[in-house]
Design a protein around this motif. Structure first.
Motif, mmCIF file in Angstrom:
data_model
loop_
_atom_site.group_PDB
_atom_site.id
_atom_site.type_symbol
_atom_site.label_atom_id
_atom_site.label_comp_id
_atom_site.label_asym_id
_atom_site.label_seq_id
_atom_site.Cartn_x
_atom_site.Cartn_y
_atom_site.Cartn_z
ATOM 1 N N ARG A 20 0.825 -1.205 0.000
ATOM 2 C CA ARG A 20 0.000 0.000 0.000
ATOM 3 C C ARG A 20 0.864 1.262 0.000
ATOM 4 O O ARG A 20 0.567 2.233 -0.708
ATOM 5 N N TYR A 21 1.919 1.272 0.795
ATOM 6 C CA TYR A 21 2.833 2.417 0.792
ATOM 7 C C TYR A 21 3.430 2.620 -0.607
ATOM 8 O O TYR A 21 3.556 3.747 -1.093
ATOM 9 N N ALA A 22 3.811 1.527 -1.256
ATOM 10 C CA ALA A 22 4.400 1.623 -2.595
ATOM 11 C C ALA A 22 3.399 2.191 -3.596
ATOM 12 O O ALA A 22 3.741 3.050 -4.422
ATOM 13 N N ALA A 81 9.263 -0.464 2.622
ATOM 14 C CA ALA A 81 9.683 -1.321 3.731
ATOM 15 C C ALA A 81 10.288 -0.499 4.861
ATOM 16 O O ALA A 81 10.068 -0.797 6.050
ATOM 17 N N LEU A 82 11.047 0.535 4.519
ATOM 18 C CA LEU A 82 11.662 1.391 5.544
ATOM 19 C C LEU A 82 10.615 2.222 6.271
ATOM 20 O O LEU A 82 10.765 2.523 7.458
ATOM 21 N N ILE A 83 9.552 2.607 5.570
ATOM 22 C CA ILE A 83 8.429 3.285 6.235
ATOM 23 C C ILE A 83 7.736 2.303 7.179
ATOM 24 O O ILE A 83 7.424 2.636 8.329
ATOM 25 N N GLU A 90 6.340 8.041 7.850
ATOM 26 C CA GLU A 90 5.302 7.942 6.830
ATOM 27 C C GLU A 90 4.974 9.309 6.237
ATOM 28 O O GLU A 90 4.554 9.414 5.084
ATOM 29 N N SER A 91 5.196 10.361 7.013
ATOM 30 C CA SER A 91 4.893 11.719 6.547
ATOM 31 C C SER A 91 5.705 12.125 5.318
ATOM 32 O O SER A 91 5.333 13.051 4.599
ATOM 33 N N SER A 101 13.676 15.798 -1.936
ATOM 34 C CA SER A 101 13.150 14.685 -1.147
ATOM 35 C C SER A 101 14.283 13.755 -0.730
ATOM 36 O O SER A 101 15.290 13.609 -1.436
ATOM 37 N N ARG A 102 14.108 13.097 0.408
ATOM 38 C CA ARG A 102 15.045 12.045 0.806
ATOM 39 C C ARG A 102 14.695 10.713 0.156
ATOM 40 O O ARG A 102 15.356 9.705 0.419
ATOM 41 N N LEU A 103 13.648 10.719 -0.696
ATOM 42 C CA LEU A 103 13.182 9.500 -1.358
ATOM 43 C C LEU A 103 13.238 9.680 -2.876
ATOM 44 O O LEU A 103 12.209 9.780 -3.544
ATOM 45 N N PRO A 104 14.449 9.718 -3.450
ATOM 46 C CA PRO A 104 14.560 9.874 -4.902
ATOM 47 C C PRO A 104 14.140 8.600 -5.631
ATOM 48 O O PRO A 104 13.956 7.548 -5.018
ATOM 49 N N MET A 105 14.007 8.703 -6.950
ATOM 50 C CA MET A 105 13.534 7.564 -7.728
ATOM 51 C C MET A 105 14.483 6.365 -7.641
ATOM 52 O O MET A 105 14.063 5.218 -7.728
#
Length: 284
Positions: A20-22, A81-83, A90-91, A101-105
């Motif tokens: 779901r997060y993905a 998975a890290l979330i 999660e924010s 972002s700290r969440l690049p592609m």
């Protein structure tokens, strides 16, 4: 319910939340390697929900098990998975793929918590894992090193050089996880460069080999436990046959290629379908 039944129920909840997060991250950008993320979610659930030693609030803890994402384009799966593991809040999910972002592609070790190596040319993770495993052994650190990689990386000579080196050095603290979804950028992996009989090849390189259905949580759980408990000094590999798009039937059945097309309205449709299969107690 016994302890094992409880554990499998908890892992099913974990895998559902990772999927779901993905999907939520994919919806933010309208893209991402969501087919691979859905297919690899069960393995990640067992890794982060059961096997790995780590401290969510201390990603650089010296006693942690190292999880290397050799296939950097699976970053969306790893972030999920890290979330789930509370290493990343999660924010931050809605920032996926955005500037600053700290969440690049693709994964970046320099600024993403829990990301041990940066994504780049495929086929490098196992060689790095060999080096880390050697260093940990030298320091008498009992931590395990997990290298997560794709079947396309079996085409790379560096993978097999590293496999040979791991066996030579008796790296029993190294566990390689191979996603066999039979897809890579140039087409079906087995047709681009045939890799079967794969279990026999790894065994010939001196590895302890298990091959499982990577979407069967019980089988994956057993494989992780067996790999960690093995008394032999052999490095260990778990070959996981997975289905891209697992958990969302219209993506499972869609014509497969390296990058599954998802039209804008389909992100919400996928979430709605996934929500209907929500395990009890799995509220994200």
């Amino acid at each position: 319910m016994n302890a094992r039944t409880d554990k499998l129920a908890a892992l099913a909840q974990c895998a559902w939340r990772i999927r779901r997060y993905a999907l939520r991250m994919g919806e933010v950008q309208g893209q991402g390697y969501i087919g691979q993320a859905l297919g690899w979610a069960d393995v990640l659930a067992v890794a982060y929900g059961h096997a790995l030693k780590f401290k969510p609030d201390e990603p650089q803890w010296e006693g942690r098990d190292r999880f290397l994402l050799s296939h950097g384009h699976y970053a969306i799966a790893h972030y999920a998975a890290l979330i789930e593991a509370r290493v990343i809040p999660e924010s931050e999910l809605d920032s996926y793929g955005s500037d600053d972002s700290r969440l690049p592609m693709s994964g970046m070790a320099t600024y993403t918590p829990g990301m041990e190596i940066s994504g780049g040319s495929l086929g490098q993770g196992l060689a790095i894992g060999v080096g880390i495993a050697l260093a940990l052994r030298h320091k008498k650190n009992p931590a395990f090193v997990y290298n997560s990689m794709s079947d396309g990386e079996l085409d790379e000579g560096s993978t097999w050089e590293a496999a040979m080196g791991a066996s030579h050095h008796g790296l029993g603290n190294l566990i390689c996880l191979v996603d066999i979804n039979n897809q890579q950028a140039d087409g079906p992996s087995g047709k681009v460069l045939g890799f079967e009989p794969l279990a026999d090849k790894w065994a010939a390189f001196g590895w302890h080999v298990q091959r499982v259905n990577g979407n069967d949580l019980a089988a994956v759980l057993n494989a992780f436990d067996s790999a960690r408990a093995l008394a032999d000094t052999k490095p260990r590999v778990i070959l996981c046959d997975t289905l891209m798009g697992k958990g969302v039937p219209f993506l499972e059945s869609r014509e497969k290629n390296h990058f599954i097309r998802v039209d804008p309205p389909e992100w919400q449709q996928a979430l709605e379908i996934l929500d209907r299969s929500q395990p009890e107690g799995a509220l994200a």
